[in-house]
Design a protein around this motif. Structure first.
Motif: not given
Length: 108
Positions: A23-32, A93-97, A104-108
């Protein structure tokens, strides 16, 4: 704890800290609100890209094996963003992912 992963449906792990970073990278993501318009217009849907699911997982802070593969199907054409009723910048959002995966980012 804020950074603690939370089990979702017994399979994936939600990560609130990763969501905050998104959300810091792409604040509009929370609007989905999961209407699915993005998936309907995406030319890559038939090849396995489910944009609505990408948005859901991103908003949960989940990067799993499916997502690690699916985001590379996106061509960045922007039809999803043009069609989104909330004007969410889905390509960002896809760019962020993608950046998280490359770092090497993990979700955990």
């Amino acid at each position: 704890a804020k950074n603690q992963a939370i089990k979702v449906m017994g399979m994936a792990m939600a990560n609130p800290a990763l969501r905050e970073e998104l959300l810091r990278f792409e604040p509009t993501a929370s609007l989905c609100y999961q209407c699915g318009t993005c998936t309907t217009v995406c030319p890559m849907t038939e090849l396995g890209l489910n944009t609505r699911l990408v948005m859901k997982m991103a908003n949960l802070g989940v990067i799993d094996d499916w997502l690690r593969k699916a985001v590379w199907l996106c061509t960045g054409c922007g039809l999803c963003q043009e069609s989104c009723p909330n004007e969410i910048r889905i390509p960002n959002v896809i760019r962020f992912i993608r950046l998280k995966i490359l770092k090497g980012g993990k979700s955990r």
